[in-house]
Design a protein around this motif. Structure first.
Motif, PDB file in Angstrom:
ATOM      1  N   ARG A 107      32.024  40.495  27.701  1.00 47.45           N
ATOM      2  CA  ARG A 107      33.265  40.367  28.467  1.00 47.45           C
ATOM      3  C   ARG A 107      34.371  39.870  27.540  1.00 47.45           C
ATOM      4  N   ALA A 111      35.364  31.933  39.557  1.00 46.75           N
ATOM      5  CA  ALA A 111      34.172  32.364  40.292  1.00 46.75           C
ATOM      6  C   ALA A 111      34.024  33.873  40.252  1.00 46.75           C
ATOM      7  N   TRP A 112      35.138  34.604  40.441  1.00 48.95           N
ATOM      8  CA  TRP A 112      35.077  36.064  40.394  1.00 48.95           C
ATOM      9  C   TRP A 112      34.629  36.533  39.006  1.00 48.95           C
ATOM     10  N   SER A 126      32.779  34.955  36.784  1.00 49.49           N
ATOM     11  CA  SER A 126      31.368  34.644  36.535  1.00 49.49           C
ATOM     12  C   SER A 126      30.428  35.530  37.346  1.00 49.49           C
ATOM     13  N   ARG A 127      30.895  36.015  38.524  1.00 52.41           N
ATOM     14  CA  ARG A 127      30.039  36.851  39.375  1.00 52.41           C
ATOM     15  C   ARG A 127      30.076  38.326  38.992  1.00 52.41           C
ATOM     16  N   ALA A 128      31.020  38.723  38.142  1.00 52.85           N
ATOM     17  CA  ALA A 128      31.159  40.141  37.789  1.00 52.85           C
ATOM     18  C   ALA A 128      29.922  40.622  37.036  1.00 52.85           C
ATOM     19  N   LYS A 129      29.413  41.770  37.429  1.00 51.17           N
ATOM     20  CA  LYS A 129      28.198  42.324  36.832  1.00 51.17           C
ATOM     21  C   LYS A 129      28.515  43.548  35.977  1.00 51.17           C
ATOM     22  N   ARG A 144      42.795  38.973  45.501  1.00 48.66           N
ATOM     23  CA  ARG A 144      42.621  38.900  44.057  1.00 48.66           C
ATOM     24  C   ARG A 144      43.754  39.616  43.343  1.00 48.66           C
TER      25      ARG A 144
END
Length: 304
Positions: free
Chosen positions: A44, A14-15, A17-20, A6
């Motif tokens: 975000r 994808a990364w 959208s998956r970040a919390k 990365r």
């Protein structure tokens, strides 16, 4: 291993959208200085830090997911191109926002209204134009006038038409056409899209008003006026109106200096007329026959 990949090639959709969210704000770095800041609330935002004239600055490109990764990178490249030219991206964005605000339909419409007011448009003409254009502001007022399509304008006009106000919708189209023509003249639009909508709206049915159309009816009206026993000045004005056919206000505010009894003409100055043009009214022999007694116009002071 994925983290190292990365950092080398940048983020992926994808990364992102998956970040919390975490307890504290943190950043996901992309490339060339672009990063996504993630707030504890889940907000975000795409940003870039840069230096300009020795000062650290930050520019915000927009929120995810309204602004996706590819679009954020395009904004980043635009900002870097400005920096290469010696232009501060933040100040440039502020200027563009100001220019955009001056180019909206509402802004151009109000500017056009100021123009015709300075040219001497009648107060009633201005009032009607403001009212008609205000009907369109909720739909297209904040839109850049250059970007408004004919279909978009039609939808705004159809909202007026849906209330059965067919004449208002048609007059609003005419008023908007004048605004678009002004926008063309001031380099803020390329064409008058309102002209494309001719015939697209419901044509209001003509309502014929009661009218006197025969000599017999005209004679009956004049005899009725002669028999009027109300206020004397009202009777005089009614008698004159049957000969001069002007608006009541034009008759009420008439002045002796406007009359040439030798030439039998009454010239109403432009500033008293709806169209702001002087208007010559021929005077019949009955009007001229007894000027001082027969021309006491309705006014607290009569003719000046």
């Amino acid at each position: 291993m994925l983290e190292g990949k990365r950092q080398k090639s940048g983020l992926t959709a994808a990364w992102v959208s998956r970040a919390k969210p975490k307890d504290k704000p943190y950043k996901l770095s992309d490339r060339d200085g672009l990063y996504l800041q993630i707030e504890p609330s889940g907000l975000r935002v795409w940003r870039m830090n840069y230096r300009f004239l020795g000062k650290q600055r930050t520019i915000t490109f927009g929120r995810w997911p309204e602004l996706l990764l590819g679009e954020a990178r395009e904004r980043l490249f635009d900002a870097r191109r400005l920096l290469a030219k010696g232009v501060d991206p933040v100040e440039h964005a502020k200027l563009q926002k100001m220019l955009a605000a001056a180019h909206t339909f509402e802004a151009v419409a109000k500017e056009w209204l100021e123009k015709i007011a300075a040219e001497g448009a009648a107060a009633m003409t201005l009032k009607k134009a403001r009212w008609l254009l205000s009907k369109l502001y909720p739909s297209i007022g904040k839109r850049p006038i250059r970007e408004i399509s004919a279909h978009e304008l039609l939808l705004a006009l159809k909202k007026i038409e849906a209330t059965k106000r067919y004449d208002t919708a048609n007059r609003a189209r005419t008023a908007s056409s004048q605004v678009f023509r002004y926008a063309i003249a001031t380099a803020r639009a390329e064409r008058d899209i309102a002209s494309d909508l001719q015939g697209a709206l419901v044509t209001p049915r003509t309502t014929h008003r009661a009218a006197i159309t025969t000599p017999i009816e005209a004679g009956a009206l004049l005899r009725t006026i002669d028999e009027y026993d109300g206020y004397p000045l009202t009777r005089t004005a009614l008698r004159l109106l049957a000969h001069v056919f002007v608006r009541p206000g034009e008759l009420r505010w008439a002045e002796w200096s406007e009359f040439d009894l030798n030439k039998r003409v009454w010239t109403i100055p432009g500033h008293k007329m709806k169209m702001r043009r002087p208007h010559a009214v021929p005077l019949t022999r009955q009007v001229v026959a007894s000027p001082r007694s027969g021309m006491q116009i309705i006014s607290a002071r009569g003719l000046k």
